[in-house]
Design a protein around this motif. Structure first.
Motif, short mmCIF file in Angstrom:
data_model
loop_
_atom_site.label_atom_id
_atom_site.label_comp_id
_atom_site.label_asym_id
_atom_site.label_seq_id
_atom_site.Cartn_x
_atom_site.Cartn_y
_atom_site.Cartn_z
N SER A 272 1.06 -1.17 -0.15
CA SER A 272 0.15 0.10 -0.19
C SER A 272 0.73 1.20 0.16
O SER A 272 0.52 2.36 -0.68
CB SER A 272 -1.01 0.08 1.24
N LEU A 273 1.90 1.24 0.72
CA LEU A 273 2.70 2.53 0.85
C LEU A 273 3.78 2.50 -0.34
O LEU A 273 3.74 3.88 -1.08
CB LEU A 273 3.86 2.21 1.84
N VAL A 274 3.98 1.61 -1.13
CA VAL A 274 4.63 1.53 -2.33
C VAL A 274 3.66 2.08 -3.54
O VAL A 274 4.18 3.14 -4.33
CB VAL A 274 5.20 0.14 -2.95
N ASP A 275 2.44 1.70 -3.56
CA ASP A 275 1.52 1.95 -4.23
C ASP A 275 1.22 3.64 -4.19
O ASP A 275 1.11 4.10 -5.20
CB ASP A 275 0.17 1.35 -4.37
N ALA A 276 1.34 3.89 -3.07
CA ALA A 276 1.06 5.51 -2.67
C ALA A 276 2.03 6.27 -2.91
O ALA A 276 2.22 7.59 -2.72
CB ALA A 276 0.41 5.60 -1.28
N ARG A 277 3.28 5.71 -3.28
CA ARG A 277 4.64 6.32 -3.44
C ARG A 277 5.11 7.11 -2.15
O ARG A 277 5.53 8.21 -2.36
CB ARG A 277 4.39 7.51 -4.63
N ILE A 278 4.88 6.34 -1.13
CA ILE A 278 5.55 6.95 0.27
C ILE A 278 6.52 6.36 0.52
O ILE A 278 6.71 5.32 0.85
CB ILE A 278 4.30 7.01 1.21
N ASP A 279 7.63 7.29 0.72
CA ASP A 279 9.13 6.89 0.96
C ASP A 279 9.16 6.45 2.51
O ASP A 279 8.67 7.19 3.44
CB ASP A 279 10.20 7.79 0.71
N THR A 280 9.89 5.40 2.90
CA THR A 280 9.89 5.00 3.96
C THR A 280 11.21 4.46 4.63
O THR A 280 12.08 4.19 3.59
CB THR A 280 8.94 3.58 4.32
N LYS A 281 11.41 4.70 5.82
CA LYS A 281 12.96 4.19 6.37
C LYS A 281 13.07 2.90 6.52
O LYS A 281 13.93 2.33 6.03
CB LYS A 281 13.21 5.21 7.54
N ARG A 282 11.99 2.43 7.14
CA ARG A 282 11.98 0.82 7.44
C ARG A 282 10.77 0.56 7.91
O ARG A 282 9.95 1.21 8.53
CB ARG A 282 13.04 0.35 8.37
N VAL A 283 10.21 -0.72 7.64
CA VAL A 283 9.12 -1.06 8.10
C VAL A 283 9.24 -2.46 8.72
O VAL A 283 9.67 -3.54 8.20
CB VAL A 283 7.72 -1.56 6.89
N THR A 284 8.82 -2.70 10.28
CA THR A 284 8.93 -3.75 10.94
C THR A 284 7.79 -4.31 11.60
O THR A 284 6.97 -3.51 11.77
CB THR A 284 10.10 -3.50 12.13
N MET A 285 7.94 -5.60 12.10
CA MET A 285 6.70 -6.31 12.85
C MET A 285 7.45 -6.97 13.81
O MET A 285 8.25 -7.69 13.82
CB MET A 285 5.90 -7.16 11.96
N GLU A 286 6.72 -6.58 15.14
CA GLU A 286 7.33 -6.92 16.42
C GLU A 286 6.14 -6.94 17.23
O GLU A 286 5.50 -6.13 17.61
CB GLU A 286 8.41 -6.25 16.84
N ASN A 287 5.95 -8.10 18.28
CA ASN A 287 4.95 -8.15 19.23
C ASN A 287 3.66 -7.84 18.76
O ASN A 287 3.07 -6.81 19.27
CB ASN A 287 5.30 -7.05 20.46
N GLN A 288 3.27 -8.37 17.60
CA GLN A 288 1.95 -8.10 17.26
C GLN A 288 1.48 -6.78 16.53
O GLN A 288 0.30 -6.40 16.56
CB GLN A 288 0.83 -8.80 18.05
#
Length: 615
Positions: free
Chosen positions: A56-72
């Motif tokens: 979704s973020l790629v499609d919206a062309r939003i630059d991210t530093k990083r995306v992580t998943m932890e502790n649900q």
């Protein structure tokens, strides 16, 4: 020879300063603008959710530093506040209402530093921004629930003693028990009085005994409702990932809640408005569910639906409410099926034991109850709540439950068991709460407070450094190094203590400790000068200066430390923040002003034949 420092003391000073600097280090990395995604009650965060968020973020062309998943939870780090707002809007639209999407600030601490517990100082609401709520506990429902529990308790007590009665019913502010004859009335009245000393019993006409709470009992219930709600709200906020909340009592029935770092007020309300309770009730298997759906609900039963909308017929009698639960954890049974192990208090264990004694093999439902505030208010301008019930689990009673705990099976998946355990651990509010005041502190205002506070610390620090260097020369430079080490240690200790939070008054406490730290060195240096004026040599003067000034410094700092402890014990909010930094500053300044400076002075001037000192 005088003024020689043993090697162990050099190593000790080096170790303390190194550890202080290490744990102060995370504060220089700052924070990232972030969007936090967590699951609602009927959903879970999975790798599929993570992939959906990233796409979704790629499609919206939003630059991210990083995306992580932890502790649900999923944490999306972005470059600025504009990208943060855009990401929040995109993800809310993509994920729908089943997930909580909130803007937050996330520490940018390197992973290696975070792995050893290195975290930046927790900032209070006045420095970081966030939301402030003043919440009111509905005491009417708290008292009504206490009366409901008493009705059940009276019935159970009379049955156990085999005292026959006609019925027990709840009135507005009392409980009535009707007996069959005068003999059973006398027996029942005597027994209930002995078991319930904080109730006032009165015999009335028609073989009826009326029971009312004593004033002490009413006050105790009100006090317990507020204290228990504070505990449960703190558990819920912590388990949902809000860092360092301030939750404390205000007055008789109000609670102050501050959530630093939360920029999304709606998200905060989602957390706090989960004013739910839990009940354990037996299923009514003697009557037809479809008939009840058609409107023919039998007396003594309720029609309640589960999360998928499937209707169940439940007995009205509550076996045990969720406020008796102490702890809950999910696990697998001997066949690999998910279950939830529950620990309860002694009263809850007794109720569950009696309730399940004759119902082995029968289904029991765990009912989730929410009290949602309506738009209208009552004649006293108090909120009116609507009761909403939903079944979250149906399990079969396999044996008599009781003692310190029991287990719930038939939960479904391991993830559902984990969610149920989390909900049970968070606990059930004694009474619903209503937000009566709401205030938002923006991060820009918080940053302004930080900038002004830092300017005060820097200017105070620079002026003291300049004075010490000019007035005490070489020894002044030693004191300046100790002063810098003291600031590093304060920051390191504040970062290391889990519950410590830096507020604007706390920054004032740091400014105060800068002056107090240098005061100890002034006493030592002036005593050294005095010894030299009396004709003693440099080495003897250093030795006497430190030894003679120690008791004075110790007395002055202990009295100030006592004052800081008293402020912490009886103060609230800003006063506590000031007292914490003041107490930490006193302890660290004693170490740096006496131990650290002595080690440096001994290393530079000690054990040598010198004619004069740079002081």
């Amino acid at each position: 020879m005088l003024n020689k420092t043993p090697m162990w003391k050099y190593l000790m000073v080096f170790f303390v300063l190194a550890v202080g600097a290490l744990y102060a280090l995370p504060n220089i990395f700052g924070e990232d603008h972030a969007v936090q995604i967590s699951a609602g009650r009927n959903t879970t965060v999975t790798t599929q959710t993570l992939q959906t968020v990233e796409q979704s973020l790629v499609d919206a062309r939003i630059d991210t530093k990083r995306v992580t998943m932890e502790n649900q939870q999923i944490l999306v780090r972005v470059k600025d506040s504009e990208s943060q707002l855009m990401a929040k809007e995109v993800l809310e639209k993509q994920l729908g209402g089943d997930y909580y999407v909130a803007m937050n600030l996330a520490p940018d601490t390197p992973s290696w530093l975070a792995s050893i517990g290195g975290e930046p100082i927790k900032l209070g609401l006045d420095l970081r921004g966030g939301v402030h709520f003043l919440m009111e506990v509905d005491m009417n429902l708290a008292m009504s629930k206490a009366l409901e529990d008493t009705v059940t308790s009276f019935r159970t007590n009379l049955r156990e003693e085999k005292i026959r009665y006609r019925g027990v019913r709840q009135l507005d502010d009392s409980v009535e028990v009707q007996f069959r004859d005068q003999e059973t009335l006398d027996q029942g009245l005597s027994y209930l009085k002995s078991r319930n000393p904080d109730w006032l019993f009165e015999e009335e006409d028609n073989l009826v005994v009326s029971a009312k709470m004593s004033q002490q009992k009413v006050l105790a219930i009100r006090d317990y409702a507020v204290k228990q709600n504070i505990t449960i709200m703190r558990n819920r906020v912590n388990q949902l990932g809000v860092a360092e909340p301030l939750i404390q009592r205000q007055g008789a029935d109000r609670i102050v809640v501050q959530l630093p770092g939360i920029q999304d007020t709606a998200r905060a309300k989602e957390i706090l408005n989960a004013t739910a309770t839990l009940d354990f009730r037996l299923l009514d298997t003697e009557h037809d569910v479809q008939a009840a759906v058609a409107g023919r609900i039998p007396p003594g039963a309720d029609l309640v639906k589960d999360q998928k909308g499937v209707p169940y017929l439940l007995q009205k009698k509550v076996m045990m409410s969720g406020n008796h639960i102490i702890d809950a954890a999910s696990s697998l049974d001997e066949y690999g099926r998910p279950q939830v192990n529950i620990s309860v208090d002694s009263e809850g264990g007794n109720k569950m034991s009696l309730g399940t004694k004759g119902n082995i093999g029968k289904p029991m439902a765990t009912v989730f109850i929410e009290y949602k505030p309506l738009a209208e208010r009552d004649k006293n301008d108090k909120p009116i709540f609507e009761k909403v019930e939903q079944i979250i689990s149906v399990a079969t009673i396999q044996s008599r439950l009781g003692g310190g705990g029991f287990r719930i099976t038939g939960v479904g998946s391991p993830q559902e068991a984990q969610n149920l355990a989390l909900l049970l651990r968070a606990g059930a509010l004694i009474a619903p709460i209503q937000i009566v005041e709401e205030r938002t502190v923006g991060p820009s205002l918080g940053q302004e407070n930080i900038d002004l506070g830092m300017q005060a610390i820097i200017w105070g620090f620079v002026l003291v450094l300049a004075f010490m260097a000019m007035y005490y020369r070489g020894f002044g430079l030693v004191a300046n190094f100790a002063l810098a080490a003291n600031l590093v240690l304060i920051v390191g200790v504040m970062s290391l203590i889990p519950g410590a939070t830096l507020t604007l008054p706390g920054m004032a406490g740091i400014v105060l400790t800068v002056g107090m730290a240098v005061d100890a060195n002034v006493l030592i240096f002036e005593r050294i000068r005095e010894e030299m004026r009396d004709g003693r040599g440099p080495q003897q003067s250093i030795h006497q200066g430190y030894d003679s000034a120690f008791s004075t410094i110790l007395d002055a700092n202990i009295t100030t430390l006592i004052a800081a402890i008293i402020l912490f014990a009886i103060g609230t909010g800003p006063i506590k923040g000031f007292s914490v930094t003041l107490a930490i500053g006193i302890i660290t300044s004693m170490f740096t002003a006496i131990v650290v400076t002595r080690v440096i002075v001994n290393a530079v001037w000690g054990g040598k034949r010198i004619d004069k000192l740079s002081i």
